[in-house]
Write a protein that holds these residues in place. Structure first.
Motif, PDB file in Angstrom:
ATOM      1  N   THR A 185      53.604  23.562  75.891  1.00 32.56           N
ATOM      2  CA  THR A 185      55.013  23.947  75.824  1.00 32.56           C
ATOM      3  C   THR A 185      55.360  24.745  77.072  1.00 32.56           C
ATOM      4  O   THR A 185      54.502  25.408  77.663  1.00 32.56           O
ATOM      5  CB  THR A 185      55.300  24.815  74.585  1.00 32.56           C
ATOM      6  N   LYS A 186      56.622  24.664  77.444  1.00 37.23           N
ATOM      7  CA  LYS A 186      57.025  25.353  78.672  1.00 37.23           C
ATOM      8  C   LYS A 186      58.328  26.112  78.497  1.00 37.23           C
ATOM      9  O   LYS A 186      59.304  25.583  77.975  1.00 37.23           O
ATOM     10  CB  LYS A 186      57.223  24.325  79.801  1.00 37.23           C
ATOM     11  N   THR A 201      61.052  23.843  76.467  1.00 38.17           N
ATOM     12  CA  THR A 201      61.605  24.460  75.262  1.00 38.17           C
ATOM     13  C   THR A 201      62.941  25.163  75.476  1.00 38.17           C
ATOM     14  O   THR A 201      63.663  25.426  74.528  1.00 38.17           O
ATOM     15  CB  THR A 201      60.614  25.479  74.672  1.00 38.17           C
ATOM     16  N   TYR A 224      55.959  24.392  69.174  1.00 41.67           N
ATOM     17  CA  TYR A 224      55.441  25.730  69.496  1.00 41.67           C
ATOM     18  C   TYR A 224      54.146  25.984  68.740  1.00 41.67           C
ATOM     19  O   TYR A 224      53.172  26.509  69.266  1.00 41.67           O
ATOM     20  CB  TYR A 224      56.418  26.826  69.060  1.00 41.67           C
ATOM     21  N   ALA A 231      51.181  23.948  70.042  1.00 47.43           N
ATOM     22  CA  ALA A 231      50.854  24.002  71.467  1.00 47.43           C
ATOM     23  C   ALA A 231      49.487  24.628  71.735  1.00 47.43           C
ATOM     24  O   ALA A 231      49.099  25.610  71.100  1.00 47.43           O
ATOM     25  CB  ALA A 231      51.925  24.788  72.206  1.00 47.43           C
ATOM     26  N   GLY A 277      50.871  27.445  76.660  1.00 50.77           N
ATOM     27  CA  GLY A 277      52.280  27.748  76.877  1.00 50.77           C
ATOM     28  C   GLY A 277      52.463  28.228  78.311  1.00 50.77           C
ATOM     29  O   GLY A 277      51.756  29.138  78.749  1.00 50.77           O
ATOM     30  N   THR A 292      55.066  29.724  81.196  1.00 56.67           N
ATOM     31  CA  THR A 292      56.369  30.332  81.473  1.00 56.67           C
ATOM     32  C   THR A 292      56.440  30.725  82.947  1.00 56.67           C
ATOM     33  O   THR A 292      55.418  30.745  83.637  1.00 56.67           O
ATOM     34  CB  THR A 292      56.615  31.612  80.645  1.00 56.67           C
ATOM     35  N   ASN A 301      62.909  31.138  73.471  1.00 58.82           N
ATOM     36  CA  ASN A 301      61.942  30.046  73.594  1.00 58.82           C
ATOM     37  C   ASN A 301      60.724  30.454  74.408  1.00 58.82           C
ATOM     38  O   ASN A 301      59.600  30.069  74.093  1.00 58.82           O
ATOM     39  CB  ASN A 301      62.619  28.829  74.235  1.00 58.82           C
ATOM     40  N   THR A 361      56.925  30.266  73.116  1.00 59.94           N
ATOM     41  CA  THR A 361      55.988  29.520  73.960  1.00 59.94           C
ATOM     42  C   THR A 361      54.742  30.340  74.255  1.00 59.94           C
ATOM     43  O   THR A 361      53.624  29.880  74.092  1.00 59.94           O
ATOM     44  CB  THR A 361      56.682  29.131  75.291  1.00 59.94           C
ATOM     45  N   GLN A 362      54.949  31.572  74.657  1.00 58.96           N
ATOM     46  CA  GLN A 362      53.776  32.348  75.083  1.00 58.96           C
ATOM     47  C   GLN A 362      53.040  33.012  73.935  1.00 58.96           C
ATOM     48  O   GLN A 362      51.873  33.358  74.068  1.00 58.96           O
ATOM     49  CB  GLN A 362      54.168  33.379  76.134  1.00 58.96           C
ATOM     50  N   ALA A 398      51.015  29.725  71.652  1.00 61.31           N
ATOM     51  CA  ALA A 398      49.984  28.890  72.270  1.00 61.31           C
ATOM     52  C   ALA A 398      48.671  29.670  72.378  1.00 61.31           C
ATOM     53  O   ALA A 398      48.669  30.895  72.350  1.00 61.31           O
ATOM     54  CB  ALA A 398      50.457  28.432  73.644  1.00 61.31           C
ATOM     55  N   HIS A 413      48.258  31.367  77.583  1.00 65.77           N
ATOM     56  CA  HIS A 413      49.535  31.585  78.262  1.00 65.77           C
ATOM     57  C   HIS A 413      49.306  31.564  79.771  1.00 65.77           C
ATOM     58  O   HIS A 413      48.466  32.300  80.283  1.00 65.77           O
ATOM     59  CB  HIS A 413      50.134  32.935  77.825  1.00 65.77           C
TER      60      HIS A 413
END
Ligand code: SF4
Lengths: 468, 218, 262
Positions: free
Chosen positions: A108-109, A134, A194, A197, A200, A202, A222, A226-227, A230, A233
């Motif tokens: 996920t991003k 995301t 999410y 995942a 993640g 970011t 988001n 995401t972070q 997952a 990160h």
């Protein structure tokens, strides 16, 4: 993404005639500009903050090696890892390596312009991973297989109707037509991602040397999902994003939301420091930061150092009348608008983006709103100068400039030619204007040319003074 | 320092060298480093003459957050119950362990673990409130998992009025004062999740909570 | 008024290229305003162009050649004044930058920079006490803020204050008065479609005010906007603000048929 900045002219013409795009741009322009103006009016200290932010960034850039080293130490002390990437390829390799090592299937991003800059998604997908953007705007353009057209609002060029179509195609019917339904649908679809995942990714708005933290600023939440959810990160960030302390980051936080979206603050400001602690109940098991150079350290050397102050707020494009006319895609690479017109030639090469520095009236509105006071028009002019020196400027233009200089440094000749022109043009004028002029189609295709009155000012003045 | 930058392992040194080359200087010496480490940032903070609680409330509510004031901590469960009823939520919540000792009403299912995908309601305690922007500051840890702040549709946050500070910088002071150091995640939250990515129309509840409700104690 | 015209400062009028060729009336208006403000005005014949076309095209050598010519033509005056924010911003800001590494020319460029003014800011800020506007204009005008004057020289209040003294003139502000009209020197012919879009936005805002007259302080922008207004047959007259302030706006506006003919 493949750079297409050499198609700027063609793509800008199409953009002007793309009705959907024009609808979307019109809406966005007034929203951002008006809200920012309100925020600025509400904060008497705003100008002072801009000056301080400029000075602070300059201080950091002067000591960038020091603050990067301090930042690295602090990340390691908090249990995270720092990776250094000289260029896009190296950055992709590092991230791919981490993803492969943990056997990532779903990535996920959160929104990250650096990941666009390094073409990360393609690399992950080519290696069999599912990549899910995301941020709602990023998700929309991912469905549309398009690059972002704005650094803050990536799908700003899309109308609601177009989003409805994309969602229907991706999620199945029934077709949603209202904004709340569309947002809900994205929320539902992405929820599952999410939680599934493995990694993640970011961006990082700021990297804090004091604490080894990365800071992201979002409205949707988001980036946090995401972070947090997952297993791993990964933060991608340019090397220029480091700031000394949390107090220093605050200065930029005060400017960023106001300049970007015209809010006093975004909904979420998240300070991430290392991986999950031993007694934590959630959070990633690994925390990585990939520091990307990709041309930035070279920019430090000369006239373009100012550009490294950029905090990616997007105010310059929101206020740029050229961006407002053609949108972000015409610029042909990751960064559009004034900041992109400076960055793209510097990162991708002067001749890969000839038009970008030139397609600007140097009206200065970007500089007047830039929260870190980057003299964008001067930098664009400086790029034109480099193009001129390196013979990237079209031959015809150089030749014309040469002739102009030759004539303009001979006042008598210059005035004689102006007198001739005054007579000739007023001779072909009808009712005070000229509707068509050979070789001047650039002007007369869309405008009349106001006609001279037959005599130049200097001519008349000399006559008049002679009579005195 | 001058090792050839061929292997990717040398990227770090190569980048730092490239930075110094661009700056036309050698690495900073010990005195210069000490001066930078001793630097104390002093930036302008937006001035205001409002009472901190009033300002916090005004700003938080301006961003679509809701607030209820209660006299004491004991009154928190009843306030949460009233919120639950008003929003027709089930009697189930993820509650930060920091609020473990409260007397939750009978029939409630309370847990203190991370929030799961079906979590509807979480109750957390804020480390502090920031009056400047009307923001909550929550520090992750065993007593306050980060998922509580983002997964449920409804997020109720308990904040003591005495813990409302003026500026962001005062919030950092709170963080620095923690014996356990920086939390993994420090979440500064200013109202419900929102997006304007479809036609600039503001829509609440993008990915995070649709509602954020503060119970202000004291 | 404390000083008689002869005792006042000697002003060299910078006759911009566009004014010289297309709109001499602006030059005579400027002279009248300056003389009324107690200045004695001269127009050096050795001037041509400020050099901005070269500078903005990245040909710094050409720009320097022109800059030296301007410095030589004007440095013996008390002031250099021109009816264009764009040209005067070039002299004020860009000349010192152009000669930053030239110890011989830098002091001369800086000295000229200090005494160079755009007409309206000169009248309002330098000669304020000596300026009285004695003009009539029957009409409703809207004012376009040209970018160089506005952001380069801080010209915003001065024209409005001066216009406030014109008998019969009503000023109606347009939306986005501070947004570029799409002229941009060679920009408008290099990127005509973008320029057209920008000037169309400008025209729409002008027409929305219902004003019958457009005023501005830079002929480049005014020619661009007038050219578009006339192409779409919009009944809006276009004048340089100096023409109105001097009471010389009784003839044809930019791109309008001369009054005598027909
Ligand atoms: S150049 Fe300035 S205005 Fe543009 S994105 Fe960067 S910081 Fe914002």
């Amino acid at each position: 993404m493949q750079i297409r900045s050499d198609e700027f002219k063609e793509r800008s013409v199409f953009a002007i005639h793309d009705a959907n795009l024009q609808t979307a741009l019109g809406r966005a322009r007034y929203g951002f500009v008006g809200k920012r103006a309100q925020q600025v009016a509400d904060l008497p200290e705003f100008e002072q903050l801009r000056e301080e932010a400029k000075n602070l960034k300059n201080h950091v850039l002067d000591n960038l090696d020091h603050y990067l080293a301090r930042y690295e130490q602090a990340v390691v002390a908090s249990g995270g890892q720092v990776h250094w990437a000289r260029d896009a390829e190296e950055a992709r390799k590092i991230i791919l390596g981490i993803c492969k090592r943990v056997g990532a299937k779903t990535v996920t991003k959160g929104k990250s312009m650096v990941s666009e800059e390094i073409d990360l998604n393609e690399a992950l997908i080519d290696n069999g991973m599912e990549v899910v953007e995301t941020d709602l705007g990023e998700y929309i353009i991912q469905l549309a297989h398009e690059p972002p057209s704005h650094i803050i609002a990536p799908a700003v060029h899309k109308t609601k109707d177009q989003v409805s179509d994309l969602f229907e195609a991706a999620h199945g019917g029934p077709r949603k037509t209202q904004v709340p339904e569309l947002v809900d649908e994205a929320r539902r679809v992405l929820r599952d991602k999410y939680f599934r995942a493995d990694v993640g990714i970011t961006g990082g708005n700021f990297l804090v040397a004091e604490t080894g933290s990365s800071i992201i600023v979002t409205n949707e939440g988001n980036g946090d999902l995401t972070q947090t959810l997952a297993k791993v990160h990964i933060v991608t960030s340019g090397i220029e994003r480091v700031v000394p302390t949390l107090d220093d980051a605050t200065l930029f936080l005060r400017l960023l939301a106001r300049s970007a979206t015209g809010q006093e603050t975004e909904t979420y400001t998240t300070i991430s420091t290392g991986p999950r602690r031993a007694d934590d109940l959630d959070g990633p098991e690994e925390y990585h930061v990939v520091l990307v150079d990709n041309g930035r350290s070279k920019m430090l050397a000369g006239r373009f150092r100012d550009m490294l102050r950029c905090i990616r707020c997007g105010a310059c494009m929101n206020h740029c009348p050229v961006y407002g006319a053609v949108g972000g895609h015409a610029y042909g690479w990751v960064y559009p608008g004034p900041m992109g017109s400076v960055l793209t030639p510097l990162i991708k090469g002067l001749d890969a983006a000839y038009d970008l520095p030139n397609a600007c009236t140097l009206n200065g509105r970007c500089q007047s709103v830039c929260p870190v006071k980057i003299p964008l028009p001067e930098l664009l002019r400086e790029l034109r100068h480099l193009q001129h020196q390196q013979n990237i400027t079209p031959v015809m233009q150089k030749r014309a400039l040469g002739i102009w200089r030759w004539v303009a440094t001979r006042p008598k000749l210059y005035h004689a030619l102006e007198q001739l022109a005054a007579r000739a043009l007023s001779g072909i004028a009808r009712r005070g204007r000229i509707r068509r002029l050979p070789l001047a189609g650039g002007w007369t295709d869309s405008r009349d040319l106001p006609a001279p009155t037959g005599r130049t000012f200097l001519e008349l003045w000399q006559g008049k003074r002679g009579q005195r | 320092m001058n090792a050839p930058a061929n292997a990717s392992g040398n990227a770090r040194d190569a980048i730092l060298k490239s930075v110094r080359d661009a700056l036309r200087r050698d690495p900073l010496d010990a005195t210069q480093v000490a001066a930078l480490d001793a630097r104390v940032p002093r930036h302008t903070r937006p001035a205001h003459d409002e009472d901190l609680v009033t300002r916090f409330m005004r700003k938080f509510e301006s961003r679509a957050g809701t607030i209820e004031r209660v006299a004491s901590r004991d009154a928190v469960p009843a306030a949460v119950e009233a919120y639950r009823l008003a929003h027709r939520l089930p009697q189930r919540a993820a509650v930060g362990a920091a609020l473990k000792d409260l007397a939750w009403p009978d029939g409630w299912l309370i847990h203190h673990e991370a929030a799961g995908i079906t979590e509807a309601l979480a109750v957390s305690r804020a480390l502090c409130g920031i009056a400047e922007t009307g923001s909550l500051m929550l520090a992750s840890g065993p007593h306050s998992p980060t998922t509580h702040n983002f997964v449920p549709d409804d997020h109720v946050v308990v904040l003591e009025t005495a813990r409302i500070v003026d500026h962001f910088e005062d919030g950092w002071t709170e963080l620095r004062a923690r014996p356990e150091g920086m939390p993994r995640a420090t979440n500064i939250i200013s109202g419900p999740s929102r997006t304007a990515d479809v036609e600039q129309t503001i829509q609440l509840g993008a990915h995070g909570p649709r509602r954020v409700h503060v119970i202000l104690v004291g | 008024m404390t000083s008689s015209p002869t005792a006042g400062p000697r002003v060299g009028l910078f006759a911009t290229c566009l004014m010289n060729l297309f709109r001499p009336n602006v030059g005579f208006s400027a002279v009248k305003l300056l003389e009324d403000a107690g200045c004695s005005v001269e127009v050096p014949a050795s001037q041509t162009c400020c050099g901005q076309p070269g500078y903005n095209s990245g040909d710094y050598d050409a720009a320097r050649a022109l800059a030296r010519q301007v410095i030589e033509a004007f440095e013996h005056f008390d002031y250099v004044v021109g009816p264009s924010g764009s040209c005067m911003a070039t002299i004020r800001h860009d000349y010192p930058a152009l000669f930053a590494d030239d110890p011989q020319w830098l002091p001369r460029a800086e000295a000229l920079s200090r005494k160079s003014f755009e007409l309206l800011s000169f009248l309002a800020d330098v000669r304020g006490a000596a300026v009285t506007v004695d003009a009539r204009y029957a009409g409703t005008a809207t004012y376009h803020d040209s970018c160089s004057g506005l952001r380069g020289l801080g010209i915003k209040g001065q024209p409005r204050a001066l216009l406030g003294e014109v008998d019969g003139l009503k000023l109606k502000e347009m939306e986005d008065a501070e947004v570029c009209c799409g002229f941009g020197g060679t920009f408008c012919v290099k990127y005509p479609e973008i320029s057209e879009k920008m000037v169309d936005d400008k025209v729409r805002n002008i027409l929305a005010t219902g004003a019958d007259t457009l005023l501005g302080g830079d002929l480049g922008c005014l020619m661009n906007i007038a050219g578009r207004l006339k192409r779409i047959h919009a009944p809006v007259k276009v004048f340089h603000i100096a023409e109105v302030l001097a009471g010389f706006a009784d003839g044809a506006g930019l791109a309008d048929a001369p009054k005598e003919s027909r």
